[in-house]
Write a protein that holds these residues in place. Structure first.
Motif, short mmCIF file in Angstrom:
data_model
loop_
_atom_site.label_atom_id
_atom_site.label_comp_id
_atom_site.label_asym_id
_atom_site.label_seq_id
_atom_site.Cartn_x
_atom_site.Cartn_y
_atom_site.Cartn_z
N UNK A 157 1.19 11.70 -10.19
CA UNK A 157 0.32 12.88 -10.20
C UNK A 157 1.07 14.18 -9.91
N UNK A 158 2.32 14.09 -9.53
CA UNK A 158 3.07 15.28 -9.17
C UNK A 158 3.20 16.22 -10.36
N UNK A 159 3.08 17.49 -10.08
CA UNK A 159 3.27 18.51 -11.10
C UNK A 159 4.44 19.37 -10.67
N UNK A 160 5.42 19.44 -11.54
CA UNK A 160 6.62 20.20 -11.24
C UNK A 160 6.51 21.58 -11.88
N UNK A 161 6.74 22.62 -11.10
CA UNK A 161 6.65 23.97 -11.66
C UNK A 161 7.81 24.22 -12.62
N UNK A 201 0.83 -1.21 0.00
CA UNK A 201 0.00 0.00 0.00
C UNK A 201 0.86 1.25 0.00
N UNK A 202 1.93 1.25 0.77
CA UNK A 202 2.85 2.39 0.81
C UNK A 202 3.47 2.62 -0.58
N UNK A 203 3.90 1.55 -1.21
CA UNK A 203 4.49 1.68 -2.54
C UNK A 203 3.46 2.19 -3.55
N UNK A 204 2.24 1.69 -3.44
CA UNK A 204 1.17 2.15 -4.33
C UNK A 204 0.88 3.62 -4.17
N UNK A 227 1.48 6.59 -6.94
CA UNK A 227 0.39 7.50 -7.33
C UNK A 227 0.80 8.96 -7.14
N UNK A 228 1.42 9.25 -6.02
CA UNK A 228 1.86 10.63 -5.75
C UNK A 228 2.88 11.08 -6.79
#
Length: 77
Positions: A56-60, A45-48, A52-53
């Motif tokens: 979904x991350x958006x880098x400026x 679950x931690x790896x999942x 996901x994070x």
């Protein structure tokens, strides 16, 4: 509580997110020692969640970072 009840309870997700009540977190930590399948479920679950994070991350844009660093440096002077 048996291993499957821990796995299906939703407690693992709350634990990983840091929002599990202290008493429940302690029970889960004890279950991870007692039941290898619970420890595996926590790890999976931690790896999942980490995957996901990261997906979904958006880098400026780099320019924003550079401008902020310039502003911070200017404030220090």
């Amino acid at each position: 509580m048996n291993a499957q009840r821990f796995i299906s309870s939703g407690l693992i997700e709350m634990y990983i997110a840091g929002i599990a009540p202290e008493q429940d977190a302690q029970k889960l930590e004890a279950a991870m020692v007692q039941f290898p399948e619970v420890a595996e479920a926590v790890d999976a679950s931690r790896q999942g969640m980490e995957y996901y994070i990261n997906v979904q991350a958006q880098h400026p844009p780099v320019a924003i970072k550079n401008n902020l660093l310039l502003l911070f440096r200017a404030e220090k002077e």
